[in-house]
Design an enzyme around this catalytic site. Structure first.
Site, PDB file in Angstrom:
ATOM      1  N   LYS A  22       0.834  -1.216   0.000  1.00 44.49           N
ATOM      2  CA  LYS A  22       0.000   0.000   0.000  1.00 44.49           C
ATOM      3  C   LYS A  22       0.869   1.265   0.000  1.00 44.49           C
ATOM      4  CE  LYS A  22      -1.731   1.590   4.045  1.00 44.49           C
ATOM      5  NZ  LYS A  22      -1.467   3.006   4.351  1.00 44.49           N
ATOM      6  N   ASN A  23       1.860   1.306   0.880  1.00 46.37           N
ATOM      7  CA  ASN A  23       2.605   2.556   1.056  1.00 46.37           C
ATOM      8  C   ASN A  23       3.630   2.802  -0.059  1.00 46.37           C
ATOM      9  OD1 ASN A  23       1.038   3.069   3.240  1.00 46.37           O
ATOM     10  ND2 ASN A  23       2.579   2.484   4.768  1.00 46.37           N
ATOM     11  N   ARG A  91      -4.523  10.669   3.903  1.00 44.24           N
ATOM     12  CA  ARG A  91      -3.199  11.227   4.129  1.00 44.24           C
ATOM     13  C   ARG A  91      -2.244  11.012   2.930  1.00 44.24           C
ATOM     14  NH1 ARG A  91       0.305  14.188   7.349  1.00 44.24           N
ATOM     15  NH2 ARG A  91       2.355  13.421   6.855  1.00 44.24           N
ATOM     16  N   CYS A 115      -5.071  13.005  12.227  1.00 43.13           N
ATOM     17  CA  CYS A 115      -5.229  11.560  12.141  1.00 43.13           C
ATOM     18  C   CYS A 115      -5.220  10.993  13.533  1.00 43.13           C
ATOM     19  CB  CYS A 115      -4.078  11.019  11.311  1.00 43.13           C
ATOM     20  SG  CYS A 115      -4.047   9.254  11.218  1.00 43.13           S
ATOM     21  N   ARG A 120       0.548  14.310  12.522  1.00 38.40           N
ATOM     22  CA  ARG A 120       0.915  14.086  11.129  1.00 38.40           C
ATOM     23  C   ARG A 120       1.082  15.374  10.312  1.00 38.40           C
ATOM     24  NH1 ARG A 120      -1.205   8.656   9.218  1.00 38.40           N
ATOM     25  NH2 ARG A 120       0.688   8.807   7.987  1.00 38.40           N
ATOM     26  N   PRO A 121       2.052  16.197  10.691  1.00 36.97           N
ATOM     27  CA  PRO A 121       2.287  17.440   9.943  1.00 36.97           C
ATOM     28  C   PRO A 121       2.928  17.171   8.578  1.00 36.97           C
ATOM     29  CG  PRO A 121       3.989  17.123  11.598  1.00 36.97           C
ATOM     30  CD  PRO A 121       3.024  15.979  11.759  1.00 36.97           C
ATOM     31  N   ILE A 122       2.950  18.201   7.712  1.00 34.52           N
ATOM     32  CA  ILE A 122       3.639  18.053   6.417  1.00 34.52           C
ATOM     33  C   ILE A 122       4.694  19.147   6.219  1.00 34.52           C
ATOM     34  CG2 ILE A 122       1.808  16.794   5.210  1.00 34.52           C
ATOM     35  CD1 ILE A 122       1.168  19.542   3.796  1.00 34.52           C
ATOM     36  N   LEU A 124       7.797  19.201   6.684  1.00 31.61           N
ATOM     37  CA  LEU A 124       9.047  18.792   6.024  1.00 31.61           C
ATOM     38  C   LEU A 124       8.866  18.692   4.509  1.00 31.61           C
ATOM     39  CD1 LEU A 124      10.209  16.098   8.615  1.00 31.61           C
ATOM     40  CD2 LEU A 124      11.271  18.342   8.224  1.00 31.61           C
ATOM     41  N   ASP A 306       4.272   0.413  11.927  1.00 27.30           N
ATOM     42  CA  ASP A 306       3.062  -0.188  11.355  1.00 27.30           C
ATOM     43  C   ASP A 306       2.872  -1.650  11.766  1.00 27.30           C
ATOM     44  OD1 ASP A 306       2.538   2.207  10.130  1.00 27.30           O
ATOM     45  OD2 ASP A 306       3.304   1.618   8.171  1.00 27.30           O
ATOM     46  N   ILE A 328       7.720   6.763  16.719  1.00 21.86           N
ATOM     47  CA  ILE A 328       7.422   7.463  15.463  1.00 21.86           C
ATOM     48  C   ILE A 328       6.195   8.359  15.618  1.00 21.86           C
ATOM     49  CG2 ILE A 328       6.958   7.197  12.982  1.00 21.86           C
ATOM     50  CD1 ILE A 328       9.730   6.159  13.796  1.00 21.86           C
ATOM     51  N   ARG A 398      -8.865  -0.428   3.844  1.00 19.53           N
ATOM     52  CA  ARG A 398      -7.944   0.595   3.322  1.00 19.53           C
ATOM     53  C   ARG A 398      -6.581  -0.002   3.024  1.00 19.53           C
ATOM     54  NH1 ARG A 398      -6.480   4.487   7.293  1.00 19.53           N
ATOM     55  NH2 ARG A 398      -5.005   4.833   5.638  1.00 19.53           N
TER      56      ARG A 398
HETATM   57  N1  EPU Z   1       6.756  14.365  10.499  1.00 18.97           N
HETATM   58  C1  EPU Z   1       7.029  15.684  10.774  1.00 18.97           C
HETATM   59  N2  EPU Z   1       6.909  16.593   9.755  1.00 18.97           N
HETATM   60  C2  EPU Z   1       6.546  16.227   8.506  1.00 18.97           C
HETATM   61  C3  EPU Z   1       6.267  14.868   8.231  1.00 18.97           C
HETATM   62  C4  EPU Z   1       6.394  13.965   9.262  1.00 18.97           C
HETATM   63  O1  EPU Z   1       7.356  16.033  11.901  1.00 18.97           O
HETATM   64  O2  EPU Z   1       6.466  17.089   7.640  1.00 18.97           O
HETATM   65  C5  EPU Z   1       6.860  13.393  11.590  1.00 18.97           C
HETATM   66  C6  EPU Z   1       5.545  12.687  11.860  1.00 18.97           C
HETATM   67  O3  EPU Z   1       4.728  13.414  12.738  1.00 18.97           O
HETATM   68  C7  EPU Z   1       5.997  11.382  12.467  1.00 18.97           C
HETATM   69  C8  EPU Z   1       7.307  11.105  11.720  1.00 18.97           C
HETATM   70  O4  EPU Z   1       7.724  12.346  11.173  1.00 18.97           O
HETATM   71  O5  EPU Z   1       6.301  11.581  13.838  1.00 18.97           O
HETATM   72  C9  EPU Z   1       7.232  10.076  10.638  1.00 18.97           C
HETATM   73  O6  EPU Z   1       6.193  10.393   9.738  1.00 18.97           O
HETATM   74  P1  EPU Z   1       6.291  10.085   8.179  1.00 18.97           P
HETATM   75  O7  EPU Z   1       6.251  11.385   7.455  1.00 18.97           O
HETATM   76  O8  EPU Z   1       7.455   9.198   7.904  1.00 18.97           O
HETATM   77  O9  EPU Z   1       4.928   9.312   7.957  1.00 18.97           O
HETATM   78  P2  EPU Z   1       4.093   9.329   6.626  1.00 18.97           P
HETATM   79  O10 EPU Z   1       5.033   9.403   5.479  1.00 18.97           O
HETATM   80  O11 EPU Z   1       3.014  10.324   6.713  1.00 18.97           O
HETATM   81  C10 EPU Z   1       4.100   6.785   6.136  1.00 18.97           C
HETATM   82  C11 EPU Z   1       3.073   5.690   6.042  1.00 18.97           C
HETATM   83  C12 EPU Z   1       2.555   5.325   7.420  1.00 18.97           C
HETATM   84  C13 EPU Z   1       3.746   4.923   8.298  1.00 18.97           C
HETATM   85  C14 EPU Z   1       4.791   6.033   8.328  1.00 18.97           C
HETATM   86  C15 EPU Z   1       6.042   5.675   9.109  1.00 18.97           C
HETATM   87  C16 EPU Z   1       2.030   6.082   3.876  1.00 18.97           C
HETATM   88  C17 EPU Z   1       0.793   6.393   3.114  1.00 18.97           C
HETATM   89  N3  EPU Z   1       1.952   6.121   5.199  1.00 18.97           N
HETATM   90  O12 EPU Z   1       3.417   7.897   6.675  1.00 18.97           O
HETATM   91  O13 EPU Z   1       1.688   4.209   7.243  1.00 18.97           O
HETATM   92  O14 EPU Z   1       3.305   4.645   9.601  1.00 18.97           O
HETATM   93  O15 EPU Z   1       5.177   6.360   6.975  1.00 18.97           O
HETATM   94  O16 EPU Z   1       6.647   4.549   8.593  1.00 18.97           O
HETATM   95  O17 EPU Z   1       3.048   5.746   3.301  1.00 18.97           O
HETATM   96  C18 EPU Z   1      -0.013   2.722   7.785  1.00 18.97           C
HETATM   97  O18 EPU Z   1       0.261   2.119   6.719  1.00 18.97           O
HETATM   98  O19 EPU Z   1      -0.798   2.244   8.647  1.00 18.97           O
HETATM   99  C19 EPU Z   1       0.597   4.020   8.038  1.00 18.97           C
HETATM  100  C20 EPU Z   1       0.152   4.867   8.955  1.00 18.97           C
END
Ligand code: EPU
Length: 420
Positions: A22-23, A91, A115, A120-122, A124, A306, A328, A398
């Site tokens: 999925k990811n 997301r 979430c 879950r900020p963006i 970065l 996960d 995480i 999902r």
């Molecule tokens: N973070 C920030 N700023 C940002 C982005 C992230 O501080 O701009 C923080 C987050 O708050 C978190 C950490 O960095 O504490 C890691 O978040 P990451 O950005 O790596 O997560 P993601 O890319 O949004 C993906 C997967 C998640 C999985 C995480 C960690 C997808 C669609 N989602 O999320 O999958 O848990 O990486 O490996 O790829 C799931 O499949 O159940 C799921 C939640």
């Protein structure tokens, strides 16, 4: 809303085949927007998140067709503005932003909602786009990024919890069409990021260092259509491995990538689970008494967040105390209170869950709160005596292809109850 009714206490036996990740497939679908030519993606899992992403691509002007597990996308014409409500719901949809910015030099998407597993900020993602020269503004629930030119540069994308998975993929997808060289430091090393990069390389992108914390991208003028097969889902494989161990069964997991699963398999072996590896097949059974182990979730190649909830169920069944620390996401213990309904004894202390394992589990109605919490509740229901009703199955749909069908094939007594 549909639910799953599980009559527990039957060990799982047989073969299960792992679907595409999925990811990985979600950002790969977004990457198809980088070219006007046709892209063909294979081993696409049949998931509601995938259907949802297909709707988003369609709403942006792409032609999307499915044939079995093969997806074809042709984004000959493309709009820079995503549908507000569609994007807000999922997301993973945030990663259309990098491809739109890369190809059209402008992107407008709604901010992905909060979430249940944390903020879950963006930030970065946006830091990376700004470093490439985009002007980024957040207004009225939208993020707008515009750039006259995108220019490669060196950037650091590490955050509070280390690297960002979707952030790395998103910025990489914008940088492939930027002028000059981009270096992403503290890049995510997850296999899903590597898979996205491999697809981009097949499309003509120049990327080196993927799978390491330093990714170097040399921009090209344009990308072309490509074919790609998505990697097998390591979290789905981990979930079935843990379900086999939790029910004291013996399951052959086919079509997996054991090399993506070292951290999980190592901890399972420490816990007394027997795991045999033969190419892409893993055979999982118990070899004797289970032992408690301590786990800390970390970015790849550490133990994946996960799989944390599913591992917690195995520890709840294991006599002794194990400590599971979540590094995480800040509130990813929503499954704890539901596992307590089945009789699990788990206390939360800050970022750690203290699991006092070995108490017998008995079935109960439970409420799933997110995808992996739901998977954990299913495993617990399979191991518990009596009937467990897992509500809100849409979370599972999902991210797990045909989970009830695959479990039934392994001998589980599990039925989907449709709400009338
Ligand atoms: N973070 C920030 N700023 C940002 C982005 C992230 O501080 O701009 C923080 C987050 O708050 C978190 C950490 O960095 O504490 C890691 O978040 P990451 O950005 O790596 O997560 P993601 O890319 O949004 C993906 C997967 C998640 C999985 C995480 C960690 C997808 C669609 N989602 O999320 O999958 O848990 O990486 O490996 O790829 C799931 O499949 O159940 C799921 C939640």
């Amino acid at each position: 809303m549909d639910s799953l009714s599980i009559k527990g206490g039957t060990p799982l036996h047989g073969d299960v085949t792992i679907s595409g990740a999925k990811n990985a497939v979600l950002p790969i679908m977004a990457a198809t927007l980088l070219t006007a030519e046709t892209c063909v993606i294979r081993r696409v899992p049949n998931l509601s998140d995938v259907k949802f992403m297909a709707q988003i691509l369609t709403s942006l002007g792409a032609e999307v067709t499915f044939e079995g597990d093969t997806l074809q996308v042709r984004a000959a014409k493309l709009k820079p503005v995503g549908d507000y409500d569609l994007i807000r719901k999922m997301r993973g949809s945030v990663c259309i932003m990098g491809p739109l910015l890369g190809r059209l030099h402008k992107a407008t998407v709604s901010l992905p909602g909060g979430c249940i597993i944390g903020a879950r900020p963006i930030g970065l993602h946006l830091k990376g786009f700004a470093a490439l020269g985009a002007e980024v503004v957040v207004e009225a629930g939208y993020v707008r990024a515009t750039a006259k030119r995108l220019v490669g540069t060196e950037m650091f994308l590490g955050g509070r919890a280390g690297s960002t998975v979707l952030g790395t993929a998103n910025v990489m997808m914008a940088a492939v069409l930027a002028e000059g060289v981009t270096i992403i430091e503290s890049a995510a090393c997850e296999p899903e990021v590597v898979d996205v990069a491999n697809f981009l390389i097949a499309m003509g992108a120049k990327i080196t260092g993927v799978g390491s914390p330093t990714i170097t991208i040399t921009g090209v003028k344009e990308l072309h259509g490509a074919e790609h097969e998505v990697i097998p889902d390591r979290i789905e494989a981990a979930t079935y491995a843990l379900a086999a161990a939790a029910t004291d069964g013996e399951v052959r997991i086919l079509g997996a990538r054991p090399d993506h699963l070292h951290a999980v398999l190592d901890k399972m072996r420490d816990a007394g689970v027997k795991i045999e590896r033969n190419g892409t097949t893993l055979t999982v059974s118990r070899k004797g008494k289970l032992k408690p182990v301590d786990i800390t979730t970390l970015p790849y190649s550490g133990f994946p967040t996960d799989a944390q909830a599913q591992m917690m169920v195995l520890m709840a069944l294991t006599p002794g105390i194990s400590i599971i620390t979540e590094r995480i996401f800040e509130s990813r213990f929503m499954h704890v209170s539901e596992l307590a309904r089945l009789g699990a004894d788990i206390e939360i202390e800050g970022p750690s869950a203290i699991v006092k394992g070995g108490k017998p589990l008995s079935g109960a109605p439970v409420m799933a709160s997110d995808l992996r919490a739901s998977a954990a509740l299913v495993i617990a229901g399979l191991a518990a005596q009596g009937t467990t009703q897992v509500n809100r199955v849409y979370h599972l749909d999902r991210g797990y292809e045909n989970i009830d069908g695959k479990l039934r094939q392994l001998g589980a007594r599990i039925e989907r109850v449709e709400e009338t």
